[in-house]
Design a protein around this motif. Structure first.
Motif, mmCIF file in Angstrom:
data_model
loop_
_atom_site.group_PDB
_atom_site.id
_atom_site.type_symbol
_atom_site.label_atom_id
_atom_site.label_comp_id
_atom_site.label_asym_id
_atom_site.label_seq_id
_atom_site.Cartn_x
_atom_site.Cartn_y
_atom_site.Cartn_z
ATOM 1 N N ALA A 74 -49.449 11.424 34.640
ATOM 2 C CA ALA A 74 -48.247 12.268 34.549
ATOM 3 C C ALA A 74 -48.112 13.142 35.793
ATOM 4 C CB ALA A 74 -48.297 13.129 33.288
ATOM 5 N N GLU A 75 -49.232 13.707 36.252
ATOM 6 C CA GLU A 75 -49.160 14.571 37.456
ATOM 7 C C GLU A 75 -48.773 13.773 38.684
ATOM 8 O OE1 GLU A 75 -51.650 17.495 38.841
ATOM 9 O OE2 GLU A 75 -51.703 18.624 36.963
ATOM 10 N N LEU A 76 -49.291 12.547 38.781
ATOM 11 C CA LEU A 76 -48.969 11.717 39.942
ATOM 12 C C LEU A 76 -47.479 11.384 39.948
ATOM 13 C CD1 LEU A 76 -50.811 10.569 42.187
ATOM 14 C CD2 LEU A 76 -50.643 8.370 41.048
ATOM 15 N N PHE A 77 -46.957 10.979 38.789
ATOM 16 C CA PHE A 77 -45.527 10.656 38.702
ATOM 17 C C PHE A 77 -44.667 11.893 38.989
ATOM 18 C CE2 PHE A 77 -46.671 6.784 36.166
ATOM 19 C CZ PHE A 77 -46.045 5.871 37.004
ATOM 20 N N SER A 78 -45.124 13.056 38.541
ATOM 21 C CA SER A 78 -44.286 14.242 38.746
ATOM 22 C C SER A 78 -44.163 14.562 40.242
ATOM 23 C CB SER A 78 -44.793 15.426 37.927
ATOM 24 O OG SER A 78 -45.886 16.004 38.578
ATOM 25 N N GLN A 79 -45.138 14.145 41.036
ATOM 26 C CA GLN A 79 -45.034 14.364 42.490
ATOM 27 C C GLN A 79 -43.804 13.668 43.074
ATOM 28 O OE1 GLN A 79 -48.498 13.179 44.729
ATOM 29 N NE2 GLN A 79 -49.818 14.726 43.819
ATOM 30 N N VAL A 80 -43.383 12.561 42.422
ATOM 31 C CA VAL A 80 -42.219 11.825 42.945
ATOM 32 C C VAL A 80 -41.028 11.938 41.977
ATOM 33 C CG1 VAL A 80 -43.376 10.256 44.546
ATOM 34 C CG2 VAL A 80 -43.352 9.698 42.114
ATOM 35 N N ASN A 81 -41.013 13.078 41.232
ATOM 36 C CA ASN A 81 -39.890 13.401 40.333
ATOM 37 C C ASN A 81 -39.657 12.367 39.242
ATOM 38 O OD1 ASN A 81 -39.178 15.863 41.461
ATOM 39 N ND2 ASN A 81 -38.240 14.768 43.188
ATOM 40 N N LEU A 82 -40.718 11.719 38.798
ATOM 41 C CA LEU A 82 -40.591 10.776 37.682
ATOM 42 C C LEU A 82 -41.344 11.344 36.488
ATOM 43 C CD1 LEU A 82 -41.143 7.412 39.627
ATOM 44 C CD2 LEU A 82 -38.971 8.274 38.719
ATOM 45 N N THR A 83 -40.869 10.998 35.296
ATOM 46 C CA THR A 83 -41.503 11.490 34.065
ATOM 47 C C THR A 83 -42.237 10.352 33.376
ATOM 48 O OG1 THR A 83 -39.710 13.046 33.781
ATOM 49 C CG2 THR A 83 -41.024 12.587 31.818
ATOM 50 N N LEU A 84 -43.505 10.585 33.086
ATOM 51 C CA LEU A 84 -44.271 9.600 32.307
ATOM 52 C C LEU A 84 -43.939 9.855 30.837
ATOM 53 C CD1 LEU A 84 -46.465 7.396 32.121
ATOM 54 C CD2 LEU A 84 -48.157 9.216 32.025
ATOM 55 N N VAL A 85 -43.188 8.946 30.246
ATOM 56 C CA VAL A 85 -42.722 9.107 28.861
ATOM 57 C C VAL A 85 -43.828 8.723 27.889
ATOM 58 C CG1 VAL A 85 -41.054 8.216 27.173
ATOM 59 C CG2 VAL A 85 -40.338 8.767 29.513
ATOM 60 N N ASP A 86 -44.345 7.505 28.031
ATOM 61 C CA ASP A 86 -45.451 7.036 27.178
ATOM 62 C C ASP A 86 -46.133 5.854 27.839
ATOM 63 O OD1 ASP A 86 -43.871 4.779 26.652
ATOM 64 O OD2 ASP A 86 -43.077 5.601 24.798
ATOM 65 N N PHE A 87 -47.254 5.448 27.304
ATOM 66 C CA PHE A 87 -47.948 4.261 27.830
ATOM 67 C C PHE A 87 -48.962 3.782 26.809
ATOM 68 C CE2 PHE A 87 -50.340 7.957 29.187
ATOM 69 C CZ PHE A 87 -51.658 7.614 28.960
ATOM 70 N N LYS A 88 -49.425 2.563 27.033
ATOM 71 C CA LYS A 88 -50.388 1.944 26.120
ATOM 72 C C LYS A 88 -51.650 1.552 26.888
ATOM 73 C CE LYS A 88 -50.639 -2.248 25.801
ATOM 74 N NZ LYS A 88 -51.474 -3.404 26.172
ATOM 75 N N LEU A 89 -52.798 1.820 26.282
ATOM 76 C CA LEU A 89 -54.073 1.429 26.895
ATOM 77 C C LEU A 89 -54.836 0.523 25.943
ATOM 78 C CD1 LEU A 89 -55.409 4.902 28.153
ATOM 79 C CD2 LEU A 89 -54.155 3.197 29.492
ATOM 80 N N GLU A 90 -55.748 -0.258 26.517
ATOM 81 C CA GLU A 90 -56.693 -1.003 25.679
ATOM 82 C C GLU A 90 -58.094 -0.748 26.235
ATOM 83 O OE1 GLU A 90 -55.634 -5.045 24.745
ATOM 84 O OE2 GLU A 90 -53.505 -4.519 24.696
ATOM 85 N N PHE A 91 -59.056 -0.792 25.352
ATOM 86 C CA PHE A 91 -60.447 -0.548 25.738
ATOM 87 C C PHE A 91 -61.291 -1.743 25.342
ATOM 88 C CE2 PHE A 91 -58.521 3.556 25.534
ATOM 89 C CZ PHE A 91 -59.183 4.337 26.481
ATOM 90 N N GLY A 92 -62.415 -1.916 26.053
ATOM 91 C CA GLY A 92 -63.298 -3.028 25.715
ATOM 92 C C GLY A 92 -64.737 -2.606 25.847
ATOM 93 N N LYS A 93 -65.621 -3.431 25.256
ATOM 94 C CA LYS A 93 -67.058 -3.131 25.353
ATOM 95 C C LYS A 93 -67.762 -4.206 26.157
ATOM 96 C CE LYS A 93 -67.937 -0.134 21.520
ATOM 97 N NZ LYS A 93 -68.728 0.161 20.342
ATOM 98 N N THR A 94 -68.646 -3.775 27.043
ATOM 99 C CA THR A 94 -69.435 -4.733 27.821
ATOM 100 C C THR A 94 -70.574 -5.243 26.934
ATOM 101 O OG1 THR A 94 -70.881 -2.994 28.617
ATOM 102 C CG2 THR A 94 -68.979 -3.520 29.991
ATOM 103 N N GLU A 95 -71.295 -6.234 27.460
ATOM 104 C CA GLU A 95 -72.382 -6.827 26.670
ATOM 105 C C GLU A 95 -73.406 -5.777 26.241
ATOM 106 O OE1 GLU A 95 -73.986 -11.241 27.382
ATOM 107 O OE2 GLU A 95 -74.998 -9.684 28.554
#
Ligand code: UDP
Length: 322
Positions: free
Chosen positions: A161-182
């Motif tokens: 969000a802070e990075l986007f705000s530097q260029v006047n863009l708003t981070l509305v939402d996003f999706k992440l996924e997580f995984g486990k290593t061996e």
């Protein structure tokens, strides 16, 4: 290379040199509405790979552990092999998409603070919302995994969000996924691209997959615009997030707890005759110099908090939230 998984817009190959690595390839395909709407957009694969590389490298610099190893050719990246947890983790700053439909909220309503939601990854059920308790009871993830994912999701939100705000863009939402290593380490995995985030300019115009969902624009142009803007940002100027965790230390069951007994007597004297037992413990608020990692979590648990508690008489619990 052997194809080991084929998703809607990506292919995953087993790396030939290392059994612990995979090669992820982005295709030009685009889908929406659980695959109901489909299309192919020339150049989208390269742009999604470019954006994912940008975000994953940037987050790694901020101390967030990810599966990304390095970029290969135009549409491919080499990553650590992980078993993806069957949960999608969504962070919202502004109401949009399914959140608006679910609660009848006007698109664009700002949330008072970021909201983390979990969804079950199951196409046949249309990826339903799932509570943390249900995910734990169904043994889809451990309690510590849920806390970990939530903490990292909020950290990612801060840094993006802070990075986007530097260029006047708003981070509305996003999706992440997580995984486990061996070896059981949990990592941020999958992609972060225009397909998995919503980004608006000050007028509320989208630079993400909503352009395809709503059939109103050229997503390749929008993703290229995002990349161009991101390349003008100054990641070093993004403020550091205060990362915190809490360790609660409580007397074990059956161990005498004189301070608790004194408090119980006081409570009864003050009129709370229902107090049948009071146990007093302590909470440590630990500020970290970087976002939580599997190693930090393991270290605290393995050390059995020798410095913080007496393992014979006390039990502890590590939490990311009070
Ligand atoms: N999202 C995603 N994959 C999914 C569902 C959602 O990447 O399978 C992203 C989506 O692009 C948006 C955020 O997660 O940035 C929240 O999506 P939402 O729950 O509003 O669902 P949608 O409106 O996409 O159905």
């Amino acid at each position: 290379m052997k194809l080991i998984h084929e998703g809607k817009v990506k292919k995953v190959f087993q790396d030939t040199q290392s059994k612990n690595q995979v090669v992820i390839e982005f295709t030009d395909d685009v889908t929406a509405g659980n695959g109901k709407k489909k299309g192919t957009i020339s150049g989208k694969g390269v742009l999604s790979c470019d954006l994912s590389e940008f975000f994953l490298k940037y987050l790694a610099k901020k101390g967030i552990q990810t599966h990304f190893i390095r970029r290969l050719e135009s549409t491919q990246m080499r990553c650590k092999k992980v078993e993806i947890l069957p949960l999608e983790v969504v962070v919202r700053n502004v109401a949009a998409g399914s959140f608006c439909k679910r609660y009848g909220i006007k698109k664009g309503t700002k949330l008072s603070s970021p909201l983390v939601e979990f969804f079950l990854k199951e196409d046949s059920l249309h990826d339903p919302l799932i509570t943390e308790e249900a995910a734990i009871r169904l043994e889809l993830a451990l309690e510590s995994d849920m806390a970990f994912m939530k903490a990292i999701a909020l950290s990612v939100n801060h840094y993006l969000a802070e990075l986007f705000s530097q260029v006047n863009l708003t981070l509305v939402d996003f999706k992440l996924e997580f995984g486990k290593t061996e070896d059981g380490a949990i990592l941020l995995a999958d992609e972060i691209s225009g397909d998995t985030i919503r980004v608006w300019n000050k007028k509320g115009e989208s630079y993400d997959k909503d352009l395809f969902r709503e059939g109103e624009g050229d997503i390749a142009k929008a993703y290229a615009f995002l990349l161009k803007k991101l390349n003008t940002t100054k990641p070093e100027n993004v403020t550091k997030r205060d990362e915190m965790m809490y360790v609660s230390v409580m007397p074990k069951d059956g161990i005498k707890n004189p301070p608790g007994e004194v408090t119980k007597k006081a409570l009864i004297r003050l009129g709370l005759s229902e107090a049948s037992e009071v146990r007093m413990g302590k909470i440590f608020e630990i500020h970290l110099s970087q976002p939580i990692t599997s190693d930090i979590l393991k270290q605290l648990t393995l050390m059995n908090l020798k410095l913080l508690s007496n393992p014979i008489a006390e039990k502890h619990r590590v939490r990311m939230e009070m």
